[in-house]
Design a protein around this motif. Sequence first.
Motif, PDB file in Angstrom:
ATOM      1  N   LYS A  90       0.751  -1.136  -0.284  1.00  0.00           N
ATOM      2  CA  LYS A  90      -0.136  -0.153   0.585  1.00  0.00           C
ATOM      3  C   LYS A  90       0.690   1.693  -0.207  1.00  0.00           C
ATOM      4  O   LYS A  90       0.370   1.961  -0.743  1.00  0.00           O
ATOM      5  CB  LYS A  90      -0.423   0.154   1.302  1.00  0.00           C
ATOM      6  N   LYS A  91       1.900   1.295   0.458  1.00  0.00           N
ATOM      7  CA  LYS A  91       2.509   2.815   1.022  1.00  0.00           C
ATOM      8  C   LYS A  91       3.668   3.029  -0.457  1.00  0.00           C
ATOM      9  O   LYS A  91       3.891   3.534  -0.877  1.00  0.00           O
ATOM     10  CB  LYS A  91       3.594   2.376   1.830  1.00  0.00           C
ATOM     11  N   ALA A  92       3.685   1.350  -1.419  1.00  0.00           N
ATOM     12  CA  ALA A  92       3.917   1.514  -2.583  1.00  0.00           C
ATOM     13  C   ALA A  92       3.205   2.284  -3.986  1.00  0.00           C
ATOM     14  O   ALA A  92       4.048   2.885  -4.476  1.00  0.00           O
ATOM     15  CB  ALA A  92       5.394   0.327  -2.851  1.00  0.00           C
ATOM     16  N   PHE A  93       2.144   1.354  -3.453  1.00  0.00           N
ATOM     17  CA  PHE A  93       1.085   2.090  -3.654  1.00  0.00           C
ATOM     18  C   PHE A  93       0.418   3.713  -4.213  1.00  0.00           C
ATOM     19  O   PHE A  93       0.893   4.280  -5.079  1.00  0.00           O
ATOM     20  CB  PHE A  93       0.114   1.408  -4.060  1.00  0.00           C
ATOM     21  N   ARG A  94       1.012   4.102  -1.974  1.00  0.00           N
ATOM     22  CA  ARG A  94       0.973   5.909  -2.429  1.00  0.00           C
ATOM     23  C   ARG A  94       2.257   6.728  -3.454  1.00  0.00           C
ATOM     24  O   ARG A  94       2.331   7.832  -3.483  1.00  0.00           O
ATOM     25  CB  ARG A  94       1.002   5.560  -1.067  1.00  0.00           C
ATOM     26  N   LEU A  95       3.566   5.390  -2.956  1.00  0.00           N
ATOM     27  CA  LEU A  95       4.978   6.519  -3.797  1.00  0.00           C
ATOM     28  C   LEU A  95       4.442   6.448  -5.269  1.00  0.00           C
ATOM     29  O   LEU A  95       5.406   7.300  -5.687  1.00  0.00           O
ATOM     30  CB  LEU A  95       6.405   5.573  -2.900  1.00  0.00           C
ATOM     31  N   LYS A  96       3.753   5.704  -5.808  1.00  0.00           N
ATOM     32  CA  LYS A  96       3.779   5.501  -7.181  1.00  0.00           C
ATOM     33  C   LYS A  96       3.160   7.263  -7.724  1.00  0.00           C
ATOM     34  O   LYS A  96       3.587   7.243  -8.011  1.00  0.00           O
ATOM     35  CB  LYS A  96       3.272   3.844  -7.842  1.00  0.00           C
ATOM     36  N   ASN A  97       1.724   7.673  -6.721  1.00  0.00           N
ATOM     37  CA  ASN A  97       0.765   7.969  -7.365  1.00  0.00           C
ATOM     38  C   ASN A  97       1.460   9.693  -7.241  1.00  0.00           C
ATOM     39  O   ASN A  97       1.391  10.305  -7.983  1.00  0.00           O
ATOM     40  CB  ASN A  97      -0.042   7.616  -6.468  1.00  0.00           C
ATOM     41  N   LYS A  98       2.750   9.063  -6.007  1.00  0.00           N
ATOM     42  CA  LYS A  98       2.932  10.133  -5.239  1.00  0.00           C
ATOM     43  C   LYS A  98       3.917  10.973  -6.645  1.00  0.00           C
ATOM     44  O   LYS A  98       4.428  12.020  -6.794  1.00  0.00           O
ATOM     45  CB  LYS A  98       3.820  10.082  -4.037  1.00  0.00           C
ATOM     46  N   THR A  99       4.693   9.918  -7.166  1.00  0.00           N
ATOM     47  CA  THR A  99       5.876   9.773  -8.232  1.00  0.00           C
ATOM     48  C   THR A  99       5.052  10.593  -9.691  1.00  0.00           C
ATOM     49  O   THR A  99       5.294  12.144 -10.202  1.00  0.00           O
ATOM     50  CB  THR A  99       6.306   8.724  -8.469  1.00  0.00           C
ATOM     51  N   LYS A 100       3.740  10.433  -9.690  1.00  0.00           N
ATOM     52  CA  LYS A 100       3.814  10.568 -10.927  1.00  0.00           C
ATOM     53  C   LYS A 100       2.552  12.087 -10.642  1.00  0.00           C
ATOM     54  O   LYS A 100       2.221  13.286 -11.356  1.00  0.00           O
ATOM     55  CB  LYS A 100       1.999  10.157 -10.980  1.00  0.00           C
ATOM     56  N   LYS A 101       2.380  12.705  -9.661  1.00  0.00           N
ATOM     57  CA  LYS A 101       1.659  13.726  -9.190  1.00  0.00           C
ATOM     58  C   LYS A 101       2.897  14.868  -9.488  1.00  0.00           C
ATOM     59  O   LYS A 101       2.608  15.849  -9.991  1.00  0.00           O
ATOM     60  CB  LYS A 101       1.034  14.129  -7.921  1.00  0.00           C
ATOM     61  N   GLN A 102       3.958  14.759  -8.645  1.00  0.00           N
ATOM     62  CA  GLN A 102       5.162  15.705  -8.999  1.00  0.00           C
ATOM     63  C   GLN A 102       5.866  15.536 -10.657  1.00  0.00           C
ATOM     64  O   GLN A 102       6.481  16.261 -10.437  1.00  0.00           O
ATOM     65  CB  GLN A 102       6.135  14.837  -7.461  1.00  0.00           C
ATOM     66  N   VAL A 103       5.423  14.323 -10.591  1.00  0.00           N
ATOM     67  CA  VAL A 103       5.894  14.899 -12.732  1.00  0.00           C
ATOM     68  C   VAL A 103       5.299  15.516 -12.977  1.00  0.00           C
ATOM     69  O   VAL A 103       5.192  16.463 -14.143  1.00  0.00           O
ATOM     70  CB  VAL A 103       6.075  13.034 -12.945  1.00  0.00           C
ATOM     71  N   ARG A 104       3.977  15.663 -12.842  1.00  0.00           N
ATOM     72  CA  ARG A 104       2.436  16.519 -13.425  1.00  0.00           C
ATOM     73  C   ARG A 104       3.118  17.438 -13.001  1.00  0.00           C
ATOM     74  O   ARG A 104       3.223  18.433 -14.098  1.00  0.00           O
ATOM     75  CB  ARG A 104       1.519  15.370 -13.505  1.00  0.00           C
ATOM     76  N   THR A 105       3.282  17.996 -11.504  1.00  0.00           N
ATOM     77  CA  THR A 105       3.041  19.136 -11.228  1.00  0.00           C
ATOM     78  C   THR A 105       4.330  19.876 -11.854  1.00  0.00           C
ATOM     79  O   THR A 105       3.884  21.156 -12.407  1.00  0.00           O
ATOM     80  CB  THR A 105       3.263  19.389  -9.858  1.00  0.00           C
ATOM     81  N   GLY A 106       5.716  18.631 -12.194  1.00  0.00           N
ATOM     82  CA  GLY A 106       6.951  19.437 -12.564  1.00  0.00           C
ATOM     83  C   GLY A 106       6.620  20.134 -14.020  1.00  0.00           C
ATOM     84  O   GLY A 106       7.164  21.134 -14.734  1.00  0.00           O
ATOM     85  N   LEU A 107       5.771  18.985 -14.938  1.00  0.00           N
ATOM     86  CA  LEU A 107       5.532  18.682 -16.780  1.00  0.00           C
ATOM     87  C   LEU A 107       5.058  20.877 -16.448  1.00  0.00           C
ATOM     88  O   LEU A 107       5.030  21.487 -17.283  1.00  0.00           O
ATOM     89  CB  LEU A 107       5.249  18.018 -16.463  1.00  0.00           C
ATOM     90  N   LEU A 108       4.805  20.371 -15.689  1.00  0.00           N
ATOM     91  CA  LEU A 108       3.021  22.050 -15.757  1.00  0.00           C
ATOM     92  C   LEU A 108       3.785  23.583 -15.842  1.00  0.00           C
ATOM     93  O   LEU A 108       3.676  24.214 -16.291  1.00  0.00           O
ATOM     94  CB  LEU A 108       1.890  21.725 -13.988  1.00  0.00           C
TER      95      LEU A 108
END
Length: 221
Positions: free
Chosen positions: A55-73
């Motif tokens: 579950k923790k790994a899943f949260r980290l995966k979502n966090k990574t995606k969110k960070q990438v999207r925000t960075g791209l923005l």
Amino acid sequence: MSTLDWVFIGILSTAILCIIVAGAFFVGAVITRRKMVQLKQRRFKNKKKRAVFKKKAFRLKNKTKKQVRTGLLFFVVGGLLAGGAVFSRYHQATNLSDRDSDGIVEGYYLLTRTEEQLATIKDTKNAEKTRKNIRELAAKLSGFGVRYADPRLTVDGQKMLNRYYSQMKELGLNLNNQSIESLQDKTTYDDYVADIKKVQTIQKNIFAYFKVNETALEQKK
């Protein structure tokens, strides 16, 4: 500084800030992903622990995606703002500033009036008045010696304007040293008419380079 200068500084500063923030998010995404990979590599015999870490790994995966999207923005916004800053600087480099624009307009009418005044010299009946008019025009032409092109313009634009200002000054200084009698001499008169035409040629090149509407100026004569 002009309003455009402040706009340029503001846009460029914001663009740089956005790109820095984007970089921070990308770095954060790399760090988060590394943690996620390390977590996935761990093996647990206990089902509860395995479920918790999954579950923790899943949260980290979502966090990574969110960070990438925000960075791209932030990166896209920064890129757009940087483009706006470049356009702002380009506009300044290829368009006359208010000061140079006023100088060109003033010079245009001064040359026209000087040319017209010289044309009346041969048949003038009031030499004193004509002398006064010539001296006044010569003084105004000489005043162009204190002008200089806006340093934000392109190199070619600056060269043309500075040459124009210099030629206007020289014309004024030389004209101021002439008497009405000497100007009535055909050779001297023709020389000064030629000098005016020479400066007007430079002026036309400036109009063409900076896309100045000469027709509009002619209509205001």
